[in-house]
Design a protein around this motif. Structure first.
Motif, PDB file in Angstrom:
ATOM      1  N   PRO A 178      33.310  44.788  47.956  1.00  0.00           N
ATOM      2  CA  PRO A 178      33.279  45.671  46.786  1.00  0.00           C
ATOM      3  C   PRO A 178      34.326  46.777  46.902  1.00  0.00           C
ATOM      4  N   CYS A 179      34.980  47.087  45.798  1.00  0.00           N
ATOM      5  CA  CYS A 179      36.022  48.116  45.775  1.00  0.00           C
ATOM      6  C   CYS A 179      35.687  49.107  44.658  1.00  0.00           C
ATOM      7  N   VAL A 180      35.113  50.253  45.015  1.00  0.00           N
ATOM      8  CA  VAL A 180      34.605  51.195  44.013  1.00  0.00           C
ATOM      9  C   VAL A 180      35.706  51.765  43.138  1.00  0.00           C
ATOM     10  N   TRP A 215      42.948  46.671  39.068  1.00  0.00           N
ATOM     11  CA  TRP A 215      41.928  45.790  38.485  1.00  0.00           C
ATOM     12  C   TRP A 215      40.550  46.441  38.603  1.00  0.00           C
ATOM     13  N   ASP A 216      39.833  46.494  37.482  1.00  0.00           N
ATOM     14  CA  ASP A 216      38.512  47.115  37.452  1.00  0.00           C
ATOM     15  C   ASP A 216      37.451  46.106  37.881  1.00  0.00           C
ATOM     16  N   VAL A 217      37.059  46.160  39.143  1.00  0.00           N
ATOM     17  CA  VAL A 217      36.049  45.238  39.662  1.00  0.00           C
ATOM     18  C   VAL A 217      34.712  45.960  39.879  1.00  0.00           C
ATOM     19  N   SER A 218      34.494  47.032  39.113  1.00  0.00           N
ATOM     20  CA  SER A 218      33.234  47.761  39.204  1.00  0.00           C
ATOM     21  C   SER A 218      32.097  46.897  38.679  1.00  0.00           C
ATOM     22  N   LEU A 219      30.871  47.242  39.028  1.00  0.00           N
ATOM     23  CA  LEU A 219      29.703  46.467  38.608  1.00  0.00           C
ATOM     24  C   LEU A 219      29.612  46.381  37.095  1.00  0.00           C
TER      25      LEU A 219
END
Length: 296
Positions: free
Chosen positions: A186-188, A249-253
């Motif tokens: 995960p990358c906040v 890149w938006d990899v948020s939940l």
């Protein structure tokens, strides 16, 4: 890009822990997401792959520089540097949900910049005052990387970083913990991709059949150098400004939840060349290592 404009607007920026260097840095918001590629698949609608496109509003399936002048054809640009009517495009990433559906990974503006997705563009001159740097010529194009890679390969200055929520000045670009592959955790603060172009030109050809052979990286240039460094080979003696992209890149939940509320996992999309054409087209392939461009 008219280099004189860049010279007149030089800014001193601090790039992710690297030494201070004069450069032009600006954001470009998303213009459109479409299956078009004027460089690799000119005139083909739809192209075999999808891109997020930014820049001048005259972008179209075929953009031969002899008949399509970006400056006169474009009436506005999605870049905050309003004189830049070039087009840049990047590959697209997808989340794959447990039910097999896909959702495009949105892109974010860099911290401290204002944009609707898109990318951050850098133009970096040489830090060596004795080195003569030549401006990109109108119609110049180039592509970087290999869209068919299925494992890490030779990727000059192409890397990815798992970003913290805020602040990231302790690590240099493309140095540890950066890697050619996408982070598997995960990358906040999102995943940041860095793509840098060659800085040596043969001085003759605005393009080549593979969009790469007319340019080269400097001999001895390090992956985390800033600006044109190393020594240009005899075959490519002309020094060019350093062009670099940052894509966040938006990899948020929140961005991964689909309409059914299913958790998704990041999937590296295959067969998506990212060209950074000066039209500009960067990132491509499973490992996000292709980029191209075309200049006005």
């Amino acid at each position: 890009m008219q280099w004189i404009l860049i010279v007149l607007t030089l800014l001193v920026q601090h790039v992710s822990g690297q030494a201070m260097a004069p450069m032009l840095r600006f954001s470009c918001s998303q213009l459109v997401v479409d299956r078009l590629d004027p460089l690799v698949n000119p005139g083909v609608v739809p192209s075999p792959h999808i891109h997020q496109i930014v820049g001048g509003n005259s972008f179209q399936p075929s953009m031969d520089h002899e008949t399509h002048d970006l400056v006169t054809k474009s009436t506005c640009t999605s870049c905050t540097f309003s004189e830049d009517f070039s087009n840049y495009w990047t590959a697209v990433l997808y989340f794959r949900a447990r039910n097999g559906t896909f959702k495009r990974v949105p892109q974010l503006a860099e911290e401290g910049l204002r944009a609707n997705g898109g990318i951050t563009v850098y133009y970096i001159p040489s830090t060596n005052s004795n080195k003569t740097v030549t401006a990109f010529k109108p119609g110049f194009r180039m592509l970087v990387g290999d869209a068919s890679l299925q494992s890490p390969g030779i990727a000059h200055k192409v890397c990815h970083r798992c970003m913290p929520l805020t602040g990231d000045n302790s690590n240099i670009n493309c140095g540890a913990p950066d890697a050619q592959t996408l982070p598997g955790k995960p990358c906040v603060g999102g995943i940041r991709s860095i793509i840098t172009f060659p800085t040596c030109w043969d001085g003759k050809n605005l393009d080549s059949p593979d969009h790469e052979s007319h340019v080269a990286y400097g001999v001895g240039a390090k992956e985390n150098d800033v600006g044109p460094t190393g020594t240009c080979p005899e075959s490519h003696p002309v020094v060019l400004p350093q062009l670099m992209y940052e894509v966040l890149w938006d990899v948020s939940l929140e961005s991964r939840i689909d309409t059914c509320g299913l958790c998704a996992r990041l999937l590296k999309q295959k067969l998506i060349p990212t060209d950074s054409i000066l039209y500009k087209r960067p990132l491509a392939g499973r490992w996000l290592t292709a980029i191209c461009l075309e200049y006005w």
